[in-house]
Each structure stands twice: as C-alpha cells, then as structure tokens.
Write a protein that holds these residues in place. Structure first.
Motif, short mmCIF file in Angstrom:
data_model
loop_
_atom_site.label_atom_id
_atom_site.label_comp_id
_atom_site.label_asym_id
_atom_site.label_seq_id
_atom_site.Cartn_x
_atom_site.Cartn_y
_atom_site.Cartn_z
N ARG A 89 45.83 43.02 39.91
CA ARG A 89 45.44 41.63 40.19
C ARG A 89 46.27 40.83 39.87
O ARG A 89 46.87 40.60 38.65
CB ARG A 89 43.90 41.23 39.57
N ASP A 90 47.06 39.76 40.74
CA ASP A 90 47.91 38.77 40.31
C ASP A 90 47.29 37.61 39.64
O ASP A 90 46.05 37.68 39.49
CB ASP A 90 48.90 38.58 41.54
N ARG A 91 48.15 36.59 39.27
CA ARG A 91 47.61 35.37 38.69
C ARG A 91 46.83 34.49 39.67
O ARG A 91 46.01 33.72 39.46
CB ARG A 91 48.97 34.71 38.52
N ARG A 92 47.15 34.82 41.20
CA ARG A 92 46.48 33.95 42.11
C ARG A 92 45.04 34.78 42.57
O ARG A 92 44.30 34.07 43.45
CB ARG A 92 46.94 33.85 43.26
N GLY A 93 44.79 35.80 41.73
CA GLY A 93 43.51 36.54 42.10
C GLY A 93 43.64 37.57 43.03
O GLY A 93 42.56 38.43 43.66
N ARG A 94 44.66 37.77 43.72
CA ARG A 94 44.97 38.59 45.08
C ARG A 94 44.75 40.10 44.19
O ARG A 94 45.48 40.30 43.21
CB ARG A 94 46.02 38.28 45.74
N GLU A 95 44.19 41.23 44.99
CA GLU A 95 44.30 42.53 44.28
C GLU A 95 44.81 43.32 45.08
O GLU A 95 44.92 43.33 46.48
CB GLU A 95 42.79 42.77 44.00
N VAL A 96 45.40 44.60 44.66
CA VAL A 96 45.88 45.68 45.57
C VAL A 96 45.63 47.03 44.78
O VAL A 96 45.46 47.02 43.51
CB VAL A 96 47.50 45.49 45.51
N THR A 97 45.46 47.66 45.35
CA THR A 97 44.56 49.34 44.94
C THR A 97 45.57 50.37 45.36
O THR A 97 46.15 50.38 46.60
CB THR A 97 43.16 49.44 45.51
N LEU A 98 46.00 51.20 44.39
CA LEU A 98 47.22 52.24 44.48
C LEU A 98 46.45 53.60 44.40
O LEU A 98 45.77 53.69 43.39
CB LEU A 98 48.29 51.89 43.78
#
Length: 494
Positions: free
Chosen positions: A188-197
């Motif tokens: 999760r980045d500082r802006r709240g966006r998420e990426v799953t790996l």
C-alpha cells in the motif's frame, strides 16, 4: 459441466439483456423543445434530455427471468461455482444462498443414505438446532463448516509426525505443496493505492521457507510504500482457462510509519533493509526503487497461519498452557530445554546445531530476561566452525548478486516437554565486536557479533575470523527469553 460453465453464463447474461431491452416502435420520438409536441411544461427542467431521464425513471423496471427459473438453473452448479455466482449481483447473491439448493449439496456430500434409528434425545437436539439455525444461509454455512473440518482433520493428521531434532512436523513442506498453498504480498502506498504480487520463488529448508517477490509491480519509489500485508493463499488446481480466487488468510500486517526498517548490508548493486519480523527489502543503489522483497517464515504453525486466518484477521494460536510441575527448583530454575539452531541463506546451510539440556539458574533471571547459554566461550569443545562464507544471494527480474556478512537465522527453542516455545526466522548481519579480555583459551583473530532482538527475546552470537583457515568460528551463543512468555506459558509469576 465445469468445461462449459463460461459459455453457460455468457448465454444466460445475453438472454437477460435481450429480455430486459426496451421495445421500440416505428413512430418518431417526441421532441422536448419549447412549443413543440412532447414538451413538458411545469416539469422540473424543460430540456429534452432531462425530460427523457425523468420519463425513464417512471418506466417500469427491467424485466428478468422469474426467480424460480433462475433457482432451477443454479441448482445444477457445484458448490464452488455457486459461491462465485453470488458475487455477480445482489440478486444472484440472494439466490446463491438458497437453503434448498445448499441442503441438496450438503446431503449429497456428507449425509449417509442409509437410515439409522434416532433416540428421543437426538431428535430433541436436532429440533433445538433447527430453531437456532433457521436463518437464511444455514445449509451453506453447514456445508463449508463441514468441508473445512474434514480437510483440517486430514492435514493435521499428516502433521502429527514430529521430528526429534527440530520438534516440528516433518511433513510441513509436503502438506503445503499438496494443498497448493502460496503467499501473496500486498503493498500500500502513501495515497492508499494497493498492488498485490504473487511470489517468484520459494526456498524450503528443514524448519523454514524463504519467499521471494522479484517480478516487478512494486511502487515507483521505496519511500512511497506505507504498509505491507502478507496473506497465505490456497488456490484450487484447475486448468489455465478457469482460475478461481483462492481463500486468503492474513499472516502479517506492517505499517512502515510505526515500524521503520533497519539497514543490514549492501553490495555494488543493492542495499538491504530489514523490516521486522522477517522481511528483507532490496533497494537499487543510487535510486529509490525496489529490486526485490523476501520474507523468511518459520514452520511452526505455518500451515494453520496460512489457511485458518481470515482475510482481515490473522490466525490465533490456542493457548497451550502446560503444567508447571517440576519446572522450577532452587538449583537450576529452568532445565531440560533444547535449541535447534540454523544459519542459512537462500541456497544452502552455513551452520546447523542441535543443543540439548539447556538450563538456567534462578539467580540468572535479570532485566525481565531468562538467559540460556548454548555455546560457552570458555569451553572450546562447544565451538563450531561455519561452512563457507556468510552471504545472502539475491535475484531480481534481470540481475542477481550476493551481499556479504548477511544471512538468515532460524531458531527453534523447545521447552522441557519438547514443545516449541520460541520460534524465530529472521535476517541477521555481522558487525564488528570488541575482543574480550584474555582467558585460559582464546582466539587471536578478529571478533564479530551477530544477533536478533524482538519483544519476545534476544539471540546473541560471537564469531572469530581465522585468517589462516579463512573461515568463521562460533565461540559463544546465548538465548534470552522474555520472562513474560515464561509466565504466560506455565501460569507462573517468576
């Protein structure tokens, strides 16, 4: 049926769209302009577009197939397909929870077809259960509860064989592979966006596994990462054409604001930072981008943590309070403890040892820690040589390398009942240490220290580099366990 499931849903949705399409006539649509036929005076807004929208709101709802027909169609699906259908819309979610459909699935899977006489007590118990569970979705809950219980019993039986050296199940790796368990990383980045790996590589050892993610997809900058979540995921073994989402069990949730990383080593390409408890993040030198992420997971309760947690709540190990009989006496304090200790990297073991009959006198309980001396510096017979050099190989999408003076420590401390008491798998690094004062037996080489520290305890090591042999010697090793863990385990107040 599974092979044509996609075509079935496509044709079903197409039919629904055709049924719900509004009928059109050959007459000209009335205009919405002022003074022309079809103008709507007195209505809010006289524009044609607004009037059309108002009229569409007044039109009857879209027609669809009756619920009875949809229920009949859904009754031909298996349990997993029916569960997926429930995510299509609110209507399908309600129909997918139909008790009659799930009762048939449950009966065909678990209930015996042979009739057995029931006593009056059994009938009363069943009536009470039916009164308590008359809510919608009862049979669906019963089905999944039975499925989970049946499978958990099976793999727990496979994990019942315990290794005498590690005190851990011997079939952990095989069970994880048979259940098709993997681990997903969510950033999760500082802006709240998420990426799953998804993981790129797994490295299994006797009492731990290292999971590596290096296939890209990381945030643009390392400092943009605000949080990390690790989920255990079990996926069904299906063809590449139909891949269903697996169950996600939350294992770790870290906030980089409250838990800052620690620098542990570097080579000419990357620098490594350690994020407690077991994460290693490789950052490209001269940049702020992530090259790879690794985590070391101890085998203790790993299958349960990877399967039995929920997507938002980790698995909680049940309290295993053991009897305190003969646990403390005036002479020893603690006795009969065992330590299985391994230093390794992503490819091979550097050192492995099994140390029995560890003890601690009651007067050595200091500063809330219990000290267990594993390798005594004054006893040269206990000293151990390390095979090879201490280094941690790494690999990214396109490049690879090796960081010197860094490795993984996996420690399993067993109590006097030979049950796992404190289990750790974490990166450690070599630091310079002051040479101790001369004793009856000592080494003349340069001294180094390695260690691990957490709220549950500490591990301290002293190494000596012998130039002639070109290898490290382990000359002291001590384990310090937090006193509160001892009190919680045995219900005592030391």
């Amino acid at each position: 049926m599974a092979a044509g499931r996609g075509e079935f849903f496509s044709s079903l949705l197409l039919g629904l769209e055709r049924t719900s399409a509004p009928r059109t006539t050959g007459t000209r649509q009335p205009s919405g302009g002022r003074g022309k036929p079809g103008s709507a005076r007195g209505l809010p807004g006289t524009g044609g577009g607004r009037v059309d929208r108002w009229r569409r709101k007044k039109e009857p709802k879209e027609r669809r197939l009756p619920s009875e027909i949809l229920l009949k169609i859904l009754s031909y699906l298996d349990a997993s397909s029916l569960l997926c259908v429930g995510h299509v819309s609110k209507l399908f979610h309600r129909l997918g929870d139909d008790d009659v459909t799930w009762q048939k699935i449950y009966t065909s899977e678990f209930m015996s077809q042979t009739w057995k006489p029931k006593s009056a007590g059994d009938e009363e118990d069943e009536e009470e259960e039916e009164e308590e569970d008359r809510s919608a979705g009862r049979w669906k809950k019963m089905y999944f509860r039975a499925m989970v219980g049946q499978e958990v019993t099976k793999w727990r039986k496979e994990l019942s064989e315990i290794s005498p050296s590690t005190g851990l199940p011997t079939q952990t790796e095989r069970v994880l592979r048979n259940l098709n368990v993997s681990w997903e990383l969510t950033l999760r980045d500082r802006r709240g966006r998420e990426v799953t790996l998804a993981p790129s590589r797994l490295h299994f050892f006797e009492s731990s596994v290292i999971v590596r993610w290096s296939a890209g997809g990381f945030p643009a900058r390392y400092r943009d990462i605000g949080g990390i979540r690790l989920h255990g995921v079990r996926r069904e073994r299906r063809s590449h054409e139909t891949r269903k989402p697996g169950w996600r069990s939350l294992m770790l949730k870290l906030d980089l604001k409250t838990r800052p990383p620690r620098f542990i080593g570097a080579d000419r390409l990357v620098r490594l930072v350690h994020l407690s408890p077991g994460f290693i993040i490789g950052i490209w030198r001269g940049q702020d981008s992530v090259a790879f992420i690794m985590v070391s997971l101890h085998f203790h309760q790993l299958v349960e943590k990877s399967l039995l947690g929920s997507p938002v709540c980790p698995y909680t190990e049940p309290a295993d309070r053991l009897p305190p009989a003969d646990h403390r006496d005036p002479e020893f304090g603690l006795h009969g403890y065992t330590l299985h200790f391994v230093l390794h990297n992503t490819g091979s073991e550097i050192m492995s040892g099994h140390f029995r009959q560890l003890s601690c006198r009651a007067d050595r309980f200091r500063r809330g820690l219990v000290e267990l001396t594993v390798v005594n510096r004054a006893d040269p017979s206990q000293h151990r040589s390390l095979s090879g050099s201490i280094k941690l190989p790494w690999k990214s999408d396109a490049l690879e390398g090796s960081v010197e003076n860094c490795c993984i420590m996996t420690s399993t401390l067993l109590d006097e009942f030979q049950k796992p008491f404190w289990c750790v798998s974490s990166p450690v690094c070599v630091t310079t240490a002051k040479a101790p004062p001369p004793r009856c037996f000592d080494y003349s080489g340069e001294h180094f220290a390695m260690g691990h520290r957490s709220p549950d305890g500490e591990v301290r090591m002293t190494l000596v580099w012998l130039k002639e042999q070109k290898q490290f010697f382990l000359v002291s090793l001590a384990v310090y366990v937090a006193l509160y863990k001892l009190n919680e385990r045995f219900g005592r107040k030391f």
